[in-house]
Scaffold this motif. Structure first.
Motif, PDB file in Angstrom:
ATOM      1  N   ASN A  94       0.853  -1.177   0.000  1.00 16.33           N
ATOM      2  CA  ASN A  94       0.000   0.000   0.000  1.00 16.33           C
ATOM      3  C   ASN A  94       0.897   1.237   0.000  1.00 16.33           C
ATOM      4  OD1 ASN A  94      -1.552   2.297   1.247  1.00 16.33           O
ATOM      5  ND2 ASN A  94      -3.181   0.745   1.223  1.00 16.33           N
ATOM      6  N   ALA A  95       0.637   2.183  -0.916  1.00 14.63           N
ATOM      7  CA  ALA A  95       1.526   3.336  -1.068  1.00 14.63           C
ATOM      8  C   ALA A  95       1.525   4.230   0.161  1.00 14.63           C
ATOM      9  CB  ALA A  95       1.111   4.149  -2.298  1.00 14.63           C
ATOM     10  N   GLN A  96       0.445   4.211   0.946  1.00 15.14           N
ATOM     11  CA  GLN A  96       0.348   5.088   2.109  1.00 15.14           C
ATOM     12  C   GLN A  96       0.834   4.386   3.382  1.00 15.14           C
ATOM     13  OE1 GLN A  96      -0.483   8.277   1.824  1.00 15.14           O
ATOM     14  NE2 GLN A  96      -0.794   8.008  -0.392  1.00 15.14           N
ATOM     15  N   THR A  97       0.331   3.199   3.641  1.00 10.64           N
ATOM     16  CA  THR A  97       0.622   2.510   4.904  1.00 10.64           C
ATOM     17  C   THR A  97       1.830   1.597   4.824  1.00 10.64           C
ATOM     18  OG1 THR A  97      -0.828   0.644   4.375  1.00 10.64           O
ATOM     19  CG2 THR A  97      -1.835   2.553   5.440  1.00 10.64           C
ATOM     20  N   ARG A  98       2.281   1.271   3.596  1.00 11.69           N
ATOM     21  CA  ARG A  98       3.394   0.351   3.358  1.00 11.69           C
ATOM     22  C   ARG A  98       3.096  -1.051   3.874  1.00 11.69           C
ATOM     23  NH1 ARG A  98       5.600   2.513  -0.547  1.00 11.69           N
ATOM     24  NH2 ARG A  98       7.457   1.202  -0.229  1.00 11.69           N
ATOM     25  N   VAL A  99       1.795  -1.390   3.949  1.00 14.92           N
ATOM     26  CA  VAL A  99       1.377  -2.734   4.349  1.00 14.92           C
ATOM     27  C   VAL A  99       1.235  -3.584   3.084  1.00 14.92           C
ATOM     28  CG1 VAL A  99      -0.476  -4.096   5.396  1.00 14.92           C
ATOM     29  CG2 VAL A  99       0.194  -1.889   6.393  1.00 14.92           C
ATOM     30  N   PRO A 100       1.724  -4.835   3.102  1.00 17.50           N
ATOM     31  CA  PRO A 100       1.574  -5.685   1.915  1.00 17.50           C
ATOM     32  C   PRO A 100       0.105  -5.838   1.514  1.00 17.50           C
ATOM     33  CG  PRO A 100       3.143  -6.658   3.431  1.00 17.50           C
ATOM     34  CD  PRO A 100       2.504  -5.503   4.161  1.00 17.50           C
ATOM     35  N   ALA A 101      -0.135  -5.828   0.201  1.00 15.86           N
ATOM     36  CA  ALA A 101      -1.499  -5.949  -0.316  1.00 15.86           C
ATOM     37  C   ALA A 101      -2.003  -7.375  -0.124  1.00 15.86           C
ATOM     38  CB  ALA A 101      -1.532  -5.574  -1.789  1.00 15.86           C
ATOM     39  N   ASP A 102      -3.306  -7.501   0.165  1.00 17.91           N
ATOM     40  CA  ASP A 102      -3.907  -8.834   0.245  1.00 17.91           C
ATOM     41  C   ASP A 102      -4.385  -9.254  -1.147  1.00 17.91           C
ATOM     42  OD1 ASP A 102      -6.306  -7.481  -0.262  1.00 17.91           O
ATOM     43  OD2 ASP A 102      -6.922  -7.484   1.857  1.00 17.91           O
ATOM     44  N   ALA A 103      -5.046 -10.407  -1.233  1.00 14.98           N
ATOM     45  CA  ALA A 103      -5.435 -10.954  -2.532  1.00 14.98           C
ATOM     46  C   ALA A 103      -6.370 -10.012  -3.289  1.00 14.98           C
ATOM     47  CB  ALA A 103      -6.101 -12.317  -2.339  1.00 14.98           C
ATOM     48  N   GLN A 104      -7.362  -9.448  -2.595  1.00 13.45           N
ATOM     49  CA  GLN A 104      -8.307  -8.549  -3.257  1.00 13.45           C
ATOM     50  C   GLN A 104      -7.620  -7.277  -3.741  1.00 13.45           C
ATOM     51  OE1 GLN A 104     -11.791  -7.646  -0.926  1.00 13.45           O
ATOM     52  NE2 GLN A 104     -12.477  -6.037  -2.316  1.00 13.45           N
ATOM     53  N   GLU A 105      -6.730  -6.760  -2.936  1.00 12.54           N
ATOM     54  CA  GLU A 105      -6.019  -5.537  -3.314  1.00 12.54           C
ATOM     55  C   GLU A 105      -5.066  -5.796  -4.479  1.00 12.54           C
ATOM     56  OE1 GLU A 105      -6.011  -3.427   1.114  1.00 12.54           O
ATOM     57  OE2 GLU A 105      -4.408  -4.823   0.530  1.00 12.54           O
ATOM     58  N   MET A 106      -4.477  -6.986  -4.513  1.00 14.03           N
ATOM     59  CA  MET A 106      -3.608  -7.320  -5.652  1.00 14.03           C
ATOM     60  C   MET A 106      -4.418  -7.475  -6.938  1.00 14.03           C
ATOM     61  SD  MET A 106      -0.647  -9.893  -4.295  1.00 14.03           S
ATOM     62  CE  MET A 106       0.623  -9.336  -3.136  1.00 14.03           C
ATOM     63  N   LEU A 107      -5.645  -7.991  -6.800  1.00 13.41           N
ATOM     64  CA  LEU A 107      -6.518  -8.089  -7.974  1.00 13.41           C
ATOM     65  C   LEU A 107      -6.815  -6.698  -8.525  1.00 13.41           C
ATOM     66  CD1 LEU A 107      -8.214 -10.027  -9.755  1.00 13.41           C
ATOM     67  CD2 LEU A 107     -10.113  -9.635  -8.169  1.00 13.41           C
ATOM     68  N   TYR A 108      -7.070  -5.756  -7.626  1.00 17.03           N
ATOM     69  CA  TYR A 108      -7.314  -4.369  -8.026  1.00 17.03           C
ATOM     70  C   TYR A 108      -6.066  -3.766  -8.660  1.00 17.03           C
ATOM     71  CZ  TYR A 108      -7.505   0.703  -7.141  1.00 17.03           C
ATOM     72  OH  TYR A 108      -7.431   2.070  -7.247  1.00 17.03           O
ATOM     73  N   PHE A 109      -4.903  -4.001  -8.042  1.00 18.13           N
ATOM     74  CA  PHE A 109      -3.643  -3.489  -8.574  1.00 18.13           C
ATOM     75  C   PHE A 109      -3.371  -4.039  -9.974  1.00 18.13           C
ATOM     76  CE2 PHE A 109       0.869  -4.518  -9.213  1.00 18.13           C
ATOM     77  CZ  PHE A 109       1.427  -3.251  -9.219  1.00 18.13           C
ATOM     78  N   THR A 110      -3.589  -5.333 -10.135  1.00 18.09           N
ATOM     79  CA  THR A 110      -3.349  -5.963 -11.440  1.00 18.09           C
ATOM     80  C   THR A 110      -4.274  -5.393 -12.503  1.00 18.09           C
ATOM     81  OG1 THR A 110      -2.723  -8.019 -10.318  1.00 18.09           O
ATOM     82  CG2 THR A 110      -3.219  -8.159 -12.664  1.00 18.09           C
ATOM     83  N   GLY A 111      -5.542  -5.174 -12.136  1.00 20.51           N
ATOM     84  CA  GLY A 111      -6.509  -4.665 -13.101  1.00 20.51           C
ATOM     85  C   GLY A 111      -6.156  -3.294 -13.618  1.00 20.51           C
ATOM     86  N   TYR A 112      -5.820  -2.353 -12.715  1.00 17.78           N
ATOM     87  CA  TYR A 112      -5.542  -1.017 -13.231  1.00 17.78           C
ATOM     88  C   TYR A 112      -4.163  -0.926 -13.874  1.00 17.78           C
ATOM     89  CZ  TYR A 112      -3.034   0.615  -8.917  1.00 17.78           C
ATOM     90  OH  TYR A 112      -2.162   0.800  -7.868  1.00 17.78           O
TER      91      TYR A 112
END
Length: 348
Positions: A94-112
Motif C-alpha cells: 500500500n503506497a500510504q501505509t506500506r502494508v503488503p497488499a492482500d489478494a483482493q487488493e492485488m486483484l485491483y492493482f493488477t486490473g488497473y
C-alpha cells in the motif's frame, strides 16, 4: 507461493498465444478463442426460435461473440498476472501505509496496471516486481491495441459480406429467378462477365472468413443480404444452366467454372471450424424458365464437365450453420415473380 507465480505465468503465456494466433495470423483463431466462439453461436442457434424473431436476435450475437473474445483475452491476462503478483508475498505494498497488499487488493492493482491507468494506491517493491509491473502494463497496452486493430477489419469485412450478398441477389432472389432474368435478356451469355466480376470477391470473402473467424457469426436478418443463401442460389443456378440451356446460349464455361471454384474455396475456408459435411445432398430446384432439369446423374455429369462442381452438402451445412433452411433459397420476391410471369406469357 512461487507455484502461484508459475501458474500465473503459464496462463499469461497461453493468453498471449491465443491473442497472437487470432489477431496476427491469417489462419483462424486460437484454440480456446475458436471454441468459445463456436459454443457461443451454437447457444445462439439453440435459444432463438420463431423465424422472424430468430433472425433479428441472431444479428445481435455476432458483435457479442466478437466482444466476448476480447473479454476472454483480458480476463485471461488479468487472472494470470494476478496469480503472478499473488505469489510475490510482500512484493506489492500500500503506497500510504506500506502494508503488503492482500489478494483482493492485488486483484485491483493488477486490473488497473493492465488497463494502463498508471500506479496509484499500490506500488511494487524491489527490482523484480517493478520490472514485472512494467511488463504487465506493456502487456495490457499490447492486448488493447491488438484487440482494437482486430475489431475494425472484422466490421469492415462484415459490411463487404452483406454487399456481396446484395450484388448476387440483384441477379435474382432464387435459382429460378436468376434464370428468369437471364432469359429476359435474351441470352445467358451476358452472365459470364458478371460471374468473372463476382468470383474474386467470393474468394476474398472466403479468405477473410479464414482470417477472422468471428465474421461467420455476423448474421443478416434479410434473406437478400444473407451470403450463404445467395451463394447457394447462384451455385444452383449455374448447375441448372449447365444442365438445361443449349451450349450455344450458355455463358462462357470458364467463367462458370471459375465461379463454382470460388464458391468451393469459400466453403473450404469454413469447413475446418464452422461447418460440417451434411449426410445427404439437398433437393435440386426445379426451373420453370427453361427445359425441365436433366436426370440427376445427367445433371451431375454435365455440371461437373461444363460448370465445375460444388459439394452441395457443404452448401446445405453453410446455410443451416447460419440459422437458415435450404427452402429459403427458393423464397421468391415480387420482382422475380413478376418477371417469371412475363417470361411465361405468350407473345401476342
Amino acid at each position: 507461493m512461487a507455484l502461484l507465480s508459475l501458474l500465473g505465468a503459464a496462463i499469461v503465456a497461453w493468453t498471449i498465444v491465443e491473442l497472437g494466433l487470432t489477431t496476427l495470423t491469417a489462419q483462424g483463431a486460437g484454440p480456446l478463442t475458436a471454441r468459445s466462439m463456436q459454443w457461443g453461436w451454437r447457444l445462439a442457434l439453440a435459444i432463438t426460435g420463431g423465424e422472424e424473431r430468430r433472425h433479428r436476435l441472431l444479428t445481435l450475437f455476432g458483435p457479442l461473440i466478437l466482444a466476448g473474445a476480447a473479454l476472454i483475452w483480458f480476463l485471461g491476462l488479468w487472472l494470470g498476472w494476478w496469480l503472478v503478483f499473488l505469489g510475490s508475498g510482500d512484493g506489492i505494498l500500500n503506497a500510504q501505509t506500506r502494508v503488503p497488499a492482500d489478494a483482493q487488493e492485488m486483484l485491483y492493482f493488477t486490473g488497473y496496471t493492465l488497463a494502463t491507468l498508471g500506479l496509484g494506491d499500490y506500488q511494487p517493491t524491489g527490482a523484480l516486481w517493478q520490472m514485472l509491473t512494467t511488463l504487465c502494463a506493456a502487456n495490457g497496452l499490447l492486448a488493447l491495441t491488438l484487440s482494437v486493430t482486430y475489431l475494425v477489419p472484422v466490421i469492415s469485412a462484415a459490411v463487404a459480406k452483406r454487399q456481396l450478398a446484395i450484388l448476387i441477389h440483384g441477379l435474382g432472389s432464387t435459382p429460378d429467378g436468376i434464370l428468369t432474368r437471364c432469359a429476359q435478356c435474351g441470352s445467358y451469355a451476358r452472365l459470364g462477365s458478371i460471374l468473372d466480376t463476382l468470383s474474386p470477391d467470393i474468394v476474398t470473402l472466403g479468405q477473410q472468413h479464414l482470417a477472422y473467424p468471428a465474421l461467420h457469426y455476423f448474421h443478416s436478418p434479410q434473406a437478400a443480404a444473407a451470403l450463404p443463401l445467395r451463394l447457394a442460389a447462384l451455385s444452383e443456378a449455374i448447375d441448372s444452366i449447365a444442365a438445361t440451356v443449349p451450349a450455344d446460349k450458355q455463358p462462357d464455361s470458364l467463367a462458370m467454372m471459375r465461379c463454382q471454384s470460388a464458391i468451393s474455396s469459400f466453403l473450404w475456408s469454413l469447413q475446418s471450424g464452422h461447418i460440417r459435411l451434411a449426410e445427404d445432398e439437398p433437393p435440386r430446384p426445379h426451373s420453370h424458365v427453361v427445359a425441365p432439369p436433366a436426370p440427376a446423374h445427367e445433371l451431375k455429369r454435365i455440371a461437373a464437365g461444363q460448370a465445375g462442381s460444388v459439394d452441395r452438402r457443404l452448401l446445405l451445412s453453410l446455410i443451416e450453420s447460419d440459422g437458415w433452411h435450404w427452402r429459403d433459397i427458393n423464397f421468391r420476391n415480387d420482382d422475380d415473380g413478376a418477371m417469371e410471369r412475363r417470361s411465361q406469357t405468350p407473345a401476342s
